[in-house]
Design an enzyme around this catalytic site. Sequence first.
Site, PDB file in Angstrom:
ATOM      1  N   GLU A 102       6.920  10.910  21.158  1.00  0.00           N
ATOM      2  CA  GLU A 102       7.739  11.384  20.047  1.00  0.00           C
ATOM      3  C   GLU A 102       7.144  12.634  19.400  1.00  0.00           C
ATOM      4  O   GLU A 102       5.940  12.709  19.149  1.00  0.00           O
ATOM      5  CB  GLU A 102       7.863  10.285  18.991  1.00  0.00           C
ATOM      6  CG  GLU A 102       8.696  10.683  17.785  1.00  0.00           C
ATOM      7  CD  GLU A 102       8.699   9.622  16.702  1.00  0.00           C
ATOM      8  OE1 GLU A 102       9.708   9.517  15.986  1.00  0.00           O
ATOM      9  OE2 GLU A 102       7.684   8.900  16.559  1.00  0.00           O
ATOM     10  N   LYS A 111       0.878  -1.173   0.000  1.00  0.00           N
ATOM     11  CA  LYS A 111       0.000   0.000   0.000  1.00  0.00           C
ATOM     12  C   LYS A 111       0.912   1.217   0.000  1.00  0.00           C
ATOM     13  O   LYS A 111       1.594   1.505   0.985  1.00  0.00           O
ATOM     14  CB  LYS A 111      -0.915   0.032   1.213  1.00  0.00           C
ATOM     15  CG  LYS A 111      -1.889   1.229   1.171  1.00  0.00           C
ATOM     16  CD  LYS A 111      -2.747   1.314   2.411  1.00  0.00           C
ATOM     17  CE  LYS A 111      -3.728   2.504   2.295  1.00  0.00           C
ATOM     18  NZ  LYS A 111      -3.035   3.800   2.177  1.00  0.00           N
ATOM     19  N   GLY A 127      -1.631   5.029  14.178  1.00  0.00           N
ATOM     20  CA  GLY A 127      -1.992   4.243  13.006  1.00  0.00           C
ATOM     21  C   GLY A 127      -1.520   2.815  13.103  1.00  0.00           C
ATOM     22  O   GLY A 127      -2.251   1.877  12.754  1.00  0.00           O
ATOM     23  N   GLY A 128      -0.290   2.627  13.581  1.00  0.00           N
ATOM     24  CA  GLY A 128       0.250   1.285  13.709  1.00  0.00           C
ATOM     25  C   GLY A 128      -0.495   0.452  14.730  1.00  0.00           C
ATOM     26  O   GLY A 128      -0.748  -0.736  14.508  1.00  0.00           O
ATOM     27  N   GLU A 170       6.944  -0.699  13.149  1.00  0.00           N
ATOM     28  CA  GLU A 170       7.928   0.197  13.770  1.00  0.00           C
ATOM     29  C   GLU A 170       7.207   1.513  13.968  1.00  0.00           C
ATOM     30  O   GLU A 170       6.826   2.168  13.007  1.00  0.00           O
ATOM     31  CB  GLU A 170       9.151   0.323  12.859  1.00  0.00           C
ATOM     32  CG  GLU A 170      10.332   0.975  13.545  1.00  0.00           C
ATOM     33  CD  GLU A 170      10.452   2.432  13.170  1.00  0.00           C
ATOM     34  OE1 GLU A 170       9.900   3.275  13.905  1.00  0.00           O
ATOM     35  OE2 GLU A 170      11.090   2.730  12.149  1.00  0.00           O
ATOM     36  N   CYS A 223      13.198   8.020  12.392  1.00  0.00           N
ATOM     37  CA  CYS A 223      12.684   7.295  13.555  1.00  0.00           C
ATOM     38  C   CYS A 223      13.758   7.111  14.614  1.00  0.00           C
ATOM     39  O   CYS A 223      13.441   6.835  15.779  1.00  0.00           O
ATOM     40  CB  CYS A 223      12.111   5.950  13.131  1.00  0.00           C
ATOM     41  SG  CYS A 223      13.151   5.045  11.976  1.00  0.00           S
ATOM     42  N   GLY A 279       5.442   3.701  10.690  1.00  0.00           N
ATOM     43  CA  GLY A 279       4.582   4.863  10.749  1.00  0.00           C
ATOM     44  C   GLY A 279       4.283   5.286  12.166  1.00  0.00           C
ATOM     45  O   GLY A 279       5.045   4.990  13.097  1.00  0.00           O
ATOM     46  N   SER A 280       3.161   5.954  12.337  1.00  0.00           N
ATOM     47  CA  SER A 280       2.821   6.542  13.628  1.00  0.00           C
ATOM     48  C   SER A 280       2.356   5.483  14.627  1.00  0.00           C
ATOM     49  O   SER A 280       1.893   4.405  14.250  1.00  0.00           O
ATOM     50  CB  SER A 280       1.716   7.582  13.459  1.00  0.00           C
ATOM     51  OG  SER A 280       0.492   6.942  13.099  1.00  0.00           O
TER      52      SER A 280
END
Length: 504
Positions: free
Chosen positions: A389, A182, A243-244, A263, A300, A239-240
């Site tokens: 973060e 995606k 969302g993750g 991650e 990251c 990603g965030s």
Amino acid sequence: MTFKPHGKHLIAGEWIAGEQSFMSEPATGEAHAFSVGTPDLVNKACAAAEDAFWSYGYTTREQRAEFLNAIADEIEARADAITQIGTEETGLPEARLQGERGRTTGQLRLFATHILKGEYLDRRHDEALPDRQPLPRPDMKMVQRPIGPVAVFGASNFPLAFSTAGGDTASALAAGCPVVVKGHSAHPGTGEIVAEAIHAAIRKTGMPAGTFSLIQGGKRDVGQALVQHPLIKAVGFTGSLGGGRALYDLCAQRPEPIPFFGELGSVNPMFVLPEATKARGAEIGKGWAASLTMGAGQFCTNPGIAVVQKGAEGDALVQAAADALRGVATQCMLTDGIASAYKDGKKRFDGRNVVRPVLTTESEGRNALPNLYETDADDYLQDHALGEEVFGPLGLIVRVSGPDEMVELAKGFEGQLTCTLHLDDGDIAVGQRLMPVLERKAGRVLANGFPTGVEVSDAMVHGGPYPASTNFGATSVGTLAIRRFLRPVCFQNLPDALLPGDLA
């Protein structure tokens, strides 16, 4: 030659246009239209991946190594076009895109070399003991086998190395697993041209058409359909945290739960020990400022927190960092959304009485300037939000009274991708006290450096305890990443003719 995206999805070897489209939002240059992904396209891509697995999953290591090298060749053949569209979409400088392209192709070639050696298969053999008493032992052979189709979500901050042909895709393909990507809407043109390179490599090496598919854009329903599709056997995500975690929960709630290798972010604390502070505090402060602002802080592994002892020597380090940050020019962030989130993160710090501003700036539009704040260990431990973060060039200094408080503070950190020690010979005793804590907190512990450089190698670990990642036993960088998409199978008393080629 200027690259003009066609804006289509790649599904099982065919470029397919959708009924709806979205416009890219480049930092510079022309915006382009791209087809919007749908759950129906997800279904077609997953079905094609499953069909491909029955042949691709049983290719030889030599065939897959040839395929990985062919992808690298095809990416390099499009080097100028990739740099052009990548810089336009992300605002990253040409040198950064060129370096990231080299990392991406180098990663593919490293994996090709690695699987040829065969060590990653962890082959084991217990020979039969027919005369053993009281019961005989059968012949047993074990080897790692590919798990099936893998879903990969492109990352916003690495348009090449963590996206279409990045580490998750490369490691899954190396393992023998077809991939459905995606693409990230922050750089759809870059994703498209890299997908063209993979498509060309598929045709060049005779791999099944469904070995790789790219679905562009789409809303949450597309991501949800992908991770919940019954033919998908694992997910790779960068990603965030929000969302993750949502996708992780969907994977766990499936009728057949599957692993989610996410991650999700990290503040990557640095612990500056007393003797190092005394001997070279100003140097460390300047080095931290450079690392903190590298790529506008959009890594990251960005070292967002520095733990420094109170006193005049610590003050000198803070002053050196602040002075260096004042000289940093405005930098373009990857997307409008990331820039907005950075400003929101700064507001979080501005609104807290326990935080003292050292250097504050105002960022405009998609451009960012650095910010620096300071707090005490007690206040940090009592305010969970200070450990969240902020994606961008924002640093927090946590002042401690001495080694005892430094150790207690370390215990209070959540899981991290990295932890760093800055120490001299006289700090070894303090370092020995910290190490049992830090190795439980992070996937990589380093000394006298900065964590923003992640080497793609055999020993690298890019992962860590939650919330740094969702699987503390895995890495998304380095050759060990291939093991995420394999599972051990034991073959008992089977004739050689029925064994996988890697065992026969």
